[in-house]
Each structure stands twice: as structure tokens, then as C-alpha cells.
Design a protein around this motif. Structure first.
Motif, mmCIF file in Angstrom:
data_model
loop_
_atom_site.group_PDB
_atom_site.id
_atom_site.type_symbol
_atom_site.label_atom_id
_atom_site.label_comp_id
_atom_site.label_asym_id
_atom_site.label_seq_id
_atom_site.Cartn_x
_atom_site.Cartn_y
_atom_site.Cartn_z
ATOM 1 N N TYR A 186 0.828 -1.204 0.000
ATOM 2 C CA TYR A 186 0.000 0.000 0.000
ATOM 3 C C TYR A 186 0.864 1.256 0.000
ATOM 4 C CZ TYR A 186 -4.607 -2.117 0.555
ATOM 5 O OH TYR A 186 -5.773 -2.793 0.342
ATOM 6 N N GLY A 187 1.961 1.231 0.750
ATOM 7 C CA GLY A 187 2.857 2.378 0.766
ATOM 8 C C GLY A 187 3.383 2.697 -0.617
ATOM 9 N N ALA A 188 3.782 1.659 -1.357
ATOM 10 C CA ALA A 188 4.290 1.862 -2.714
ATOM 11 C C ALA A 188 3.199 2.393 -3.639
ATOM 12 C CB ALA A 188 4.850 0.551 -3.258
ATOM 13 N N LEU A 189 1.997 1.892 -3.480
ATOM 14 C CA LEU A 189 0.888 2.358 -4.314
ATOM 15 C C LEU A 189 0.578 3.829 -4.052
ATOM 16 C CD1 LEU A 189 -1.513 -0.718 -4.126
ATOM 17 C CD2 LEU A 189 -0.160 0.014 -6.098
ATOM 18 N N PHE A 190 0.629 4.254 -2.785
ATOM 19 C CA PHE A 190 0.368 5.656 -2.457
ATOM 20 C C PHE A 190 1.487 6.571 -2.947
ATOM 21 C CE2 PHE A 190 -2.564 4.028 0.962
ATOM 22 C CZ PHE A 190 -3.710 4.596 0.424
ATOM 23 N N LEU A 191 2.669 6.008 -3.233
ATOM 24 C CA LEU A 191 3.781 6.804 -3.763
ATOM 25 C C LEU A 191 3.708 6.987 -5.279
ATOM 26 C CD1 LEU A 191 7.139 5.821 -1.991
ATOM 27 C CD2 LEU A 191 5.896 7.986 -1.877
#
Length: 225
Positions: A186-191
Motif C-alpha cells: 500500500y505504501g508503494a501504491l500511495f507513492l
């Protein structure tokens, strides 16, 4: 959980960061205690988690904008350090899985591929590495965390098939790593540039790092305490 799933409660193993484990025995016949490699493979996971939490903190613009040289510099450095340790322990686990059967080796190989993907993604986070601004690092993180997720589910399936009772620290290590992988995904997707929720990505990376810290403590409990 052990790489030799069929005898999960009988073997002492060096855990993978992703929740699995290699085949190496913890106690040695000569000393009656864990080997140095088991100490390294367990304790290094805690250091990895610290680096990943720091990386999450420095992903937040409120933090990196007030810390020279700014940008993703410290974020990338901490991510590279953390995922570099991850790659090291997965390679150790792969080496230890030899002799446990093709399935265990293939399962261990997935973690090595995932760790390599995350390390490469971390390098692309470093300022000026990707001068074109493409989200290569983010994509590599998404791919790497999905591979970890699949590998852990494979571990779970092998464990269920074996039908052996599994000590609680093994279970905690497994599922905390699973949650950590989901949080990092999820962190990568939000980036992603078309999302751009960097502050929210920071929170997910910190949460993922905390999950990996819980994983590391569970591993330490299983093999060193």
C-alpha cells in the motif's frame, strides 16, 4: 516457520524476514546453544526493521523537507540498508534450504527474488538514479511485496498440509511479516505519481516496519530465548 514444513516443530531454523525459515539448526551439538549464523540471521532482522521504520519516517515530506539535503535522500538510504539486510538473510535461508527438497528450495527462492526486487526499488528511490521520474521503484516494491505475499501463503499451505502443531512465535512471525508486506504494498501504491499521497505512504511504511519488528522479536523468541 521452518523451510522443512513437514517437521516444523522439530527443527531449529534461521527465519526469513518474510515469515519463513531456512533449515539450519539453532542449537549446536558442540555448544548446546544457537550457532553464530542463527544469531546473525535473527538479530539482523531487528536491525532491518529499524532501518525500514526510519525509511518510513523520512518518506514523510514534513520530515525530509527539514533535513538537508532534503528529498528522498535519507529515505532511500534507509530503504537500501533495510532491504539489503533482507536480501542477505534470504540468501542464507536459500543456502540452508538445500537438501530439504525442491519445494522448499523453490519457496525460498521466491523470497530471494522478492528481496532483490525491493532492494532494486530502493535504489531507484535514491535521488537522481531515475532522472526521468518514472515510478520504477514503486513498481518494483509492488512486485516484490506481492511475491512475498504469495511465498508466505505457500508456506501456510505447506504447514497446513503437514498438519503439525506450530509454536506461537512461529505463527506471530509469519503473520506479522504478511501484514508488513501488505503495508509496504500500500505504501508503494500511495507513492505512485498519479496518486501522490506521500504522507499516507509514509504511515504505511512505518506500520510495515513495525510489523517486521514484531516479526523479528518473534524470531528472537523462537530461537534465542
Amino acid at each position: 516457520m521452518p523451510s522443512d514444513i513437514e517437521d516444523a516443530t522439530a527443527k531449529e531454523s534461521s527465519f526469513r524476514d518474510d515469515g519463513g525459515a531456512g533449515k539450519e539448526k539453532g542449537p549446536t551439538e558442540e555448544t548446546g546453544g544457537p550457532s553464530l549464523l542463527v544469531y546473525y540471521n535473527a538479530l539482523s532482522r531487528l536491525l532491518m526493521a529499524v532501518f525500514l521504520i526510519c525509511a518510513g519516517v523520512y518518506t514523510d515530506p514534513a520530515q525530509f523537507n527539514k533535513t538537508p539535503p532534503g528529498g528522498f535522500y535519507y529515505c532511500a538510504v534507509f530503504f537500501i540498508a533495510g532491504t539489503g539486510i533482507f536480501l542477505t538473510v534470504t540468501l542464507i535461508d536459500l543456502a540452508n534450504s538445500k537438501g530439504t527438497g525442491c519445494i522448499a528450495i523453490l519457496n525460498s527462492s521466491l523470497y530471494v527474488i522478492a528481496a532483490g526486487s525491493l532492494l532494486a526499488g530502493s535504489i531507484f528511490f535514491y535521488p537522481d538514479v531515475d532522472s526521468m521520474g518514472h515510478p520504477i521503484g514503486q513498481y518494483l516494491y509492488v512486485v516484490g511485496t506481492i511475491i512475498i505475499f504469495v511465498a508466505i501463503l505457500w508456506d501456510v499451505a505447506r504447514l497446513l498440509k503437514a498438519g503439525n502443531a506450530v509454536p506461537l512465535p512461529f505463527i506471530v512471525a509469519l503473520f506479522s511479516a504478511l501484514l508488513g508486506a501488505v503495508a509496504f504494498n500500500y505504501g508503494a501504491l500511495f507513492l505512485m505519481p498519479d496518486v501522490g499521497l506521500v504522507a499516507k505512504a509514509s504511515k504505511f511504511f512505518i506500520a510495515g516496519g513495525i510489523c517486521f519488528a514484531i516479526h523479528a522479536l518473534a524470531v528472537i523468541k523462537a530461537y534465542l530465548l
